[in-house]
Write an enzyme that holds these catalytic residues in place. Structure first.
Site, PDB file in Angstrom:
ATOM      1  CG  ASP A 416      47.509  30.887  39.984  1.00 54.97           C
ATOM      2  OD1 ASP A 416      46.560  31.878  40.392  1.00 54.97           O
ATOM      3  OD2 ASP A 416      46.655  29.736  39.502  1.00 54.97           O
ATOM      4  CD  GLU A 469      44.640  32.894  43.761  1.00 54.56           C
ATOM      5  OE1 GLU A 469      43.391  32.892  43.281  1.00 54.56           O
ATOM      6  OE2 GLU A 469      45.245  31.722  43.430  1.00 54.56           O
TER       7      GLU A 469
END
Length: 756
Positions: A416, A469
Site C-alpha cells: 500500500d 500501489e
C-alpha cells in the site's frame, strides 16, 4: 541485605549489593547475573526474586529441600547448597501466606534462546526469519515447557514481561538484555498457548510503559490490546498448490482478482461478523463460481481502529482476531487453496498509527519512527513513518513480509501507498521535508528497503506475487532490481483507472471529446507489468459506487457498467475488482455494513430481465471466457499481443482492437493457429448496423461474449452465432466483417474453432 553475601568473595560483595539495588530499582539489565543458580565455594548458591513472598524453599533434583534466607526485604531470597554442582535442576515452592503456596520453576536458570548469530544478523538488518527468534515462542527448554519472550528495546532501562501468569506484576519477570543488541529475553516456564501478555518497559526517564509485542503472533479482540501467546497446530494440506504456484509464471497466466474487506463482505443476521471458517466456505464457493483466480484481502493484520479498514496496523505478525484465531486464518487460506483460489494480502509498510501501547516511541524514544517529524510524521493520515534507514526497523518489516508468505502460505502481497514511501516531499510543502544526501526528493532508504523486500520474497518463495500501489511515473516499479527497478512483480495502473472512469462518467454525447482518455493507456501499457484496478478507493469518501458514476437512466447505467467490464477484461493487464462492484452495488461502500446482496433479486420494472444479477453474470462469464483464451493473458506485458483495429472513431464512440496469444517466431504455422480475440466496444446508446471491422484471420468467427445479451439484462442486439468475414482488407487486416454493434455494448469475437 544480610551480612552474608552468599557465594561471593569479599571483592565482589559490593557488586552483589549494586545488582540487588538495581534489581529492586528496576534497573538491572541482566537479572540472570544475580538470580538463579551460581557457583559458590564448595557448592552452588541459589537466589530467588519473589516480592511479597513469606518463604521460598528450593527443591534440588535428587536432593533435600532447603529454605532460602530472605536477604532483602524487597523479596530477594538465597541459600547455599553445599556439594551441589552446575548445571542444577531445581524448582521453588513459594509461600504467599493466606494466598497459598505455589510450585514455581525458575526462569533464571536457563540460557538465552536468542543466539549471537541471530543478534548479528538483526543488527545488520539481514535476519530473514526474525520472527522465529523475537516474540513469544512456546517451547521445551531443559525439559521444561514454557514460553520464551524476546523484544527489541535498546533504549530501555529495563524490560519485564507481564501477564495473567504473574498477575501483571512487572517486578516478577525482569528480562535480560543480550549485549549491545538491544534485545531483551526471558524464558518463563509454565506459560503456554492462549495466555495474554505485554512488556513493561522502564524508559530512560523512569516512566513505565505497558506495550504490546511488536512480534506478537496473536492479539486480543479490540478494544483490548494485549498480545497473546500462540502456538500453531494447523496441519497444512496445500502442498500441491504451493508446488504448482512456485512453478507458475504469473505474468503469462490468467489473473483476475476479487478485492475483499472481510468484515463487510457478508454478515450474519444481527450484523454479526462471519468467522474465518464461515468466510472461507462462502468466499471460496463464490470466487470459484465467479471465476476469480485470486482474492485480495484488505489488511488482515491486527488493527485497533476498524474505520482504518486495516490500513493502520499495530500487529505486523498477527491476523485480526475479529474473525478467529491465527490458525483459523491459516485454515482459511488452506481451504481457498484447496478450491484453486489464491490469496493476496494488502501489506502496509508505509506508516503506522500513534497508539502509545503499540510501536510509537516503543522504548520511550523514536525507535521505529524518525524522530524528526519532517520525516517521521505522515501529513495525510496523522500516522508515523518507519525509519527505513535503521537496520533493525528494516529487518522488522522484511521479516513481516516474509512471515505472511511462509507462515500463512499467502500467494502475494500488495504494498500500500508506495508513492508516499518513494518521495520525501510527498504531501509536503516547501520547508516541510528534508532532502536526501544528494539534495533530491527521493527517499533513498525507502527505495533500498523496497528493493530488498522484493528480492527476499522472490528468492525465498519464487511463485509469489508482489504488487505496488504506486501512482506516479517512477520508472521500473515492476522491473527487476538487477535492471535498476524496484523489483515488484506488478504495478497497479492508476492512470488507466483514472482515465477510464473519467471517460465512462461522461454522457455519451460528450464522449467524443474524451476519446483520447480511453485509448491513451495503450501508449504505456507495456512499460510495466500492470494490474488494472477498480478498487475500494474508487467507491468511498463520497465518490459513490461504480454504478452511480455511470450516466443515463438505470438501464443505461447498468449497460455502461457491463461495457466497462467488457472493455477492462480485454485490455492488456491483469484485472482487479472490489467486492460488490461485480453486481453493481448501488450504495457507496461502507466498512460498517454488509454488501447489498439483496439487489441480486431485483429485475427491471414490469419485466423479467435481470439487473444486478445480469452484471454479476457478465463478470462471471468474462472471467471464465478469459481463462479459456490465452490471447487475453499470455502477452499482457508484451506489445506483440495487442494491436489496434480502430482507435480513432471518436465520432461514434467506438474502439476495436485485437489480442493474440504467444507463438513461435521460428514456426510461421503457429502464427496462423494462435489464439485470437477481437474486442469491439460501442460506447454510445445507439446501435451501429453494418459497422465494418478488420479481422486478422479468415474463416468463421463468432461472438464469444456480448455484454448487451438479454441474459445480462441487455437489449439482445448482436450478431447471433457465426459471422463470416469478407475478403475486404480493413484496419490493416487481411479481411473484415460488417457487424451490428449493440448499444453501450462490448463484443468479444473469436475464430470459430476457438469459440467458447
Amino acid at each position: 541485605m544480610s551480612r552474608k553475601d552468599h557465594g561471593l568473595p569479599a571483592p565482589d560483595a559490593e557488586a552483589l549489593r549494586r545488582d540487588v539495588d538495581a534489581l529492586i530499582a528496576r534497573d538491572l539489565a541482566d537479572p540472570h547475573r544475580l538470580l538463579g543458580a551460581h557457583p559458590a565455594p564448595g557448592g552452588v548458591v541459589v537466589r530467588a526474586w519473589r516480592p511479597d513472598a513469606y518463604e521460598v524453599v528450593v527443591h534440588p533434583e535428587g536432593g533435600e529441600p532447603v529454605t532460602l534466607e530472605r536477604i532483602h526485604d524487597a523479596g530477594l531470597f538465597a541459600a547455599e547448597l553445599p556439594g551441589a554442582e552446575l548445571p542444577l535442576r531445581y524448582r521453588f515452592e513459594v509461600d504467599y501466606g493466606q494466598h497459598g503456596t505455589f510450585p514455581i520453576e525458575d526462569p533464571y536458570r536457563h540460557a538465552p534462546t536468542v543466539g549471537d548469530l541471530d543478534l548479528h544478523l538483526m543488527g545488520e538488518g539481514r535476519h530473514e526469519a526474525l520472527w522465529e527468534r523475537l516474540g513469544a515462542h512456546v517451547r521445551e527448554l531443559d525439559g521444561e515447557r514454557g514460553t520464551s519472550f524476546a523484544v527489541w528495546a535498546p533504549n530501555a532501562r529495563s524490560v519485564s514481561v507481564v501477564g495473567e501468569f504473574d498477575g501483571w506484576d512487572g517486578r516478577l519477570h525482569p528480562m535480560r538484555t543480550l549485549g549491545a543488541s538491544g534485545v531483551w529475553e526471558l524464558f518463563v516456564p509454565g506459560v503456554g498457548d492462549g495466555q495474554p501478555y505485554k512488556y513493561e518497559i522502564r524508559t530512560q526517564d523512569g516512566t513505565l510503559k505497558l506495550n504490546a509485542d511488536p512480534f506478537a503472533f496473536a492479539t486480543q479482540v479490540p478494544p483490548a490490546t494485549d498480545s497473546v501467546v500462540h502456538e500453531s497446530r494447523h496441519a497444512w494440506t496445500d502442498d500441491a498448490w504451493v508446488e504448482r504456484r512456485n512453478g507458475t509464471d504469473h505474468l503469462a497466466g490468467p489473473m483476475s482478482v476479487y478485492e475483499v474487506h472481510l468484515p463487510s463482505w457478508r454478515r450474519k443476521a444481527g450484523d454479526e461478523l462471519l468467522s474465518y471458517a464461515e468466510l472461507a466456505d462462502e468466499l471460496a464457493d463464490y470466487a470459484v463460481e465467479m471465476g476469480f483466480t485470486h482474492v485480495e484481502l484488505l489488511p488482515v493484520m491486527g488493527h485497533p481502529f476498524p474505520g482504518s479498514w486495516g490500513y493502520q496496523v499495530t500487529s505486523y505478525f498477527a491476523p485480526t482476531p475479529r474473525h478467529g484465531t491465527p490458525d483459523d486464518f491459516r485454515a482459511f487460506v488452506d481451504l481457498l487453496h484447496g478450491r484453486g483460489v489464491g490469496v493476496l494480502l494488502d501489506w502496509v509498510p508505509a506508516h503506522f498509527p500513534r497508539d502509545s501501547w503499540a510501536l510509537a516511541e516503543f522504548d520511550g524514544t523514536a525507535l521505529y519512527e524518525h524522530a524528526d517529524p519532517r520525516r517521521g510524521s505522515h501529513p495525510d493520515w496523522g500516522t508515523l513513518i518507519f525509519n527505513f534507514g535503521r537496520n533493525e526497523v528494516r529487518n522488522f518489516l522484511l521479516a513481516s513480509a516474509q512471515f505472511w508468505v511462509e507462515e500463512f502460505h499467502v500467494d502475494g502481497l500488495r504494498v500500500d501507498a508506495v508513492a508516499s514511501m518513494l518521495y520525501l516531499d510527498y504531501s509536503r510543502e516547501e520547508g516541510q521535508w528534508v532532502p536526501n544526501e544528494h539534495g533530491g526528493r527521493e527517499d533513498l532508504e525507502a527505495v533500498a528497503f523496497l528493493k530488498e523486500m522484493n528480492e527476499v520474497v522472490y528468492a525465498r518463495e519464487p511463485g509469489t506475487i508482489t504488487a505496488a500501489e504506486e501512482s506516479t511515473s517512477w520508472p521500473g516499479v515492476s522491473r527487476p532490481t538487477y535492471a535498476g527497478g524496484l523489483g515488484f512483480g506488478f504495478k497497479w495502473n492508476m492512470g488507466w483507472m483514472h482515465d477510464t472512469l473519467e471517460y465512462f462518467k461522461q454522457d455519451p454525447v460528450h464522449r467524443r471529446y474524451h476519446h483520447h482518455g480511453l485509448t491513451f493507456s495503450l501508449h504505456y501499457a507495456f512499460s510495466e507489468n500492470f494490474i488494472l484496478p477498480l478498487s475500494h478507493d474508487e467507491v468511498v469518501h463520497g465518490k459513490g459506487s461504480l454504478l452511480q458514476k455511470m450516466p443515463g437512466d438505470r438501464w443505461q447505467q447498468l449497460a455502461n457498467l457491463r461495457a466497462l467490464y467488457g472493455y477492462m477484461w480485454a485490455h492488456p493487464g491483469k484485472n482487479l475488482l472490489f467486492m460488490g462492484q461485480e453486481f453493481a452495488q448501488e450504495q457507496e461502500w461502507s466498512h460498517e455494513r454488509s454488501l447489498d446482496w439483496h439487489l441480486l433479486d431485483e429485475r427491471h420494472d414490469h419485466a423479467t430481465a435481470p439487473t444486478h444479477s445480469g452484471v454479476q453474470a457478465v463478470v462471471r462469464d468474462l472471467n471464465h471466457v478469459m481463462r479459456e483464451h490465452p490471447a487475453l493473458w499470455e502477452r499482457d506485458t508484451d506489445g506483440s499481443g495487442f494491436w489496434w483495429l480502430e482507435p480513432n472513431d471518436a465520432e461514434h464512440n467506438v474502439v476495436a482492437f485485437a489480442r493474440g496469444a504467444a507463438y513461435d517466431p521460428a514456426d510461421p504455422a503457429t502464427l496462423e493457429t494462435r489464439d485470437l480475440v477481437v474486442c469491439v466496444a460501442n460506447l454510445s446508446p445507439v446501435p451501429r448496423e453494418g459497422y465494418r471491422v478488420g479481422l486478422p484471420r479468415g474463416g468463421g468467427w463468432r461472438e464469444a461474449l456480448n455484454t448487451d445479451a438479454a441474459i445480462y439484462g441487455g437489449s439482445g442486439t448482436g450478431n447471433g452465432g457465426q459471422v463470416r468475414p469478407d475478403d475486404v482488407p480493413w484496419h490493416g487486416q487481411p479481411c473484415s466483417v460488417e457487424l451490428t454493434l449493440p448499444p453501450l455494448g462490448v463484443l468479444w469475437l473469436v475464430p470459430e474453432a476457438d469459440a467458447s
